[in-house]
Scaffold this motif. Structure first.
Motif, PDB file in Angstrom:
ATOM      1  N   ARG A  77      -1.117   2.130   2.312  1.00 21.08           N
ATOM      2  CA  ARG A  77      -0.602   1.088   1.435  1.00 21.08           C
ATOM      3  C   ARG A  77      -1.165   1.188   0.019  1.00 21.08           C
ATOM      4  N   VAL A  80       0.796   3.932  -1.805  1.00 23.05           N
ATOM      5  CA  VAL A  80       2.174   3.527  -2.093  1.00 23.05           C
ATOM      6  C   VAL A  80       2.192   2.448  -3.173  1.00 23.05           C
ATOM      7  N   VAL A 138       2.748  -2.976   2.491  1.00 20.49           N
ATOM      8  CA  VAL A 138       2.418  -2.407   1.180  1.00 20.49           C
ATOM      9  C   VAL A 138       2.159  -3.507   0.155  1.00 20.49           C
TER      10      VAL A 138
END
Length: 378
Positions: A77, A80, A138
């Motif tokens: 996460r 991203v 995320v």
């Protein structure tokens, strides 16, 4: 990997616990969906007629829980969110679309009717839960915020079912004949739902909210595993607390898989958390190779591929017909079932034996893929 000696897991690392539980869920789905004789099925393998909960009702929710856990284990996460993982969102969107289209193809296989093609389905729900889990994993850093989102979704869904009047009825209802889920499914999908004559779909629009919340419970469990999985007993206790809450909630809001009531989602989440904590203790340590779990792990490594193949095969067996001695036609499954198990004195045992044989065939294909190191991803 005992408590106090664990380190954070590498992103994307496969865990035996998750693979085995995923295999268990798929095995349960295949076994419950493929009795030899639908009139003779042992009670735990039958879905509840409406309110209530059986073992068969819990296997698909367990899979949804594991979808969330797998997202947390596979998706970095931080990378991203900071833009250091270019192409992640297009790949995620592609996965969602492939799963959804596979679900439509499964619904259309050997029974294509554009006028009545079912739009929702098992794979479609997995696609949506995966999308929600990936997005919030995320975007939401703090676990307590995810907990608040889960609680808000389950409480909000409860309030909708308990207080929102069903249009056309004028009052709230959880009856099979009139409920808010069914009204919305009819509004959005029309005839494109589960079965002709039903007013709702078990993977319908409104019940996707608690299903996604269950996926987020899986994300929280996956984050715990990513951090090293310490304190398994405490996590198991949290799962037991969810089980107790679900049991208490059932008195006010009955378990109902078709509506995916909040009490049912809470109980199913407790099952998932507890099983994962126990499986992690038993299976993920290097000192426990757990050869006995290899069959489940083989199923879990290619769970979606095995499920889709089994579903297509089962549909073919039911829809391909052969002439019988009386001049009528019978399904290929009925012909094979009578030939293999027609002489058994216990019809329930014969029906179960067919399902077990079907599951063994699916496991054989999964074991072959695992032996060759192949993983089929959607």
């Amino acid at each position: 990997m005992h408590d106090g000696a664990r380190t954070a897991l590498r992103i994307g690392k496969r865990l035996a616990s998750v693979d085995c539980l995923r295999g268990l869920a798929v095995a349960g789905m295949i076994l419950a969906n493929n009795p030899g004789d639908s009139a003779h099925v042992y009670a735990p393998l039958r879905h509840a007629a409406w309110h209530g909960c059986t073992v068969a009702d819990l296997v698909f929710p367990l899979f949804l829980f594991l979808v969330g856990a797998s997202v947390a284990l596979a998706v970095d996460r931080e990378a991203v969110a900071s833009g250091r993982a270019p192409g992640f969102w297009p790949r995620a969107l592609k996965r969602v679309c492939v799963l959804f289209l596979l679900g439509l193809g499964e619904n259309a296989w050997l029974r294509l009717s554009v006028a009545a093609l079912r739009i929702p389905g098992v794979l479609q729900r997995i696609a949506v839960v995966y999308a929600v889990a990936a997005w919030l994993h995320v975007r939401v850093r703090a676990d307590r915020t995810l907990v608040a989102i889960v609680a808000g979704a389950l409480l909000g869904y409860w309030l909708l079912l308990a207080w929102a009047p069903v249009p056309g009825l004028g009052q709230p209802s959880l009856a099979r004949e009139a409920n808010l889920e069914g009204w919305l499914d009819q509004l959005v999908f029309g005839r494109h739902i589960w079965k002709a004559g039903t007013l709702w779909d078990p993977e319908g629009v409104l019940s996707t909210l608690p299903a996604a919340a269950l996926g987020l419970v899986g994300v929280l469990a996956g984050r715990w595993l990513r951090r090293g999985g310490t304190g398994a007993f405490g996590v198991a206790a949290a799962g037991a607390a969810m089980l107790a809450l679900g049991l208490a909630w059932d008195a006010a809001l009955p378990y109902n898989k078709s509506l995916f009531t909040s009490s049912f989602a809470c109980f199913a989440g407790g099952v998932g958390v507890t099983l994962l904590a126990v499986a992690h203790r038993l299976l993920d340590g290097p000192e426990h190779p757990a050869a006995w779990a290899a069959p489940l792990r083989a199923l879990g490594k290619n769970a979606l591929a095995v499920y889709v193949a089994a579903s297509l095969a089962a549909t073919a067996l039911r829809h391909v017909t052969l002439p019988n001695a009386a001049g009528a036609r019978a399904s290929l499954q009925a012909v094979c079932f009578r030939a293999l198990f027609g002489g058994w004195s216990d019809p329930y045992l014969a029906s179960l034996a067919w399902g077990v044989c079907f599951l063994l065939a699916a496991w054989g294909a999964a074991a072959l893929l695992a032996a060759r190191g192949l993983t089929i991803k959607a």
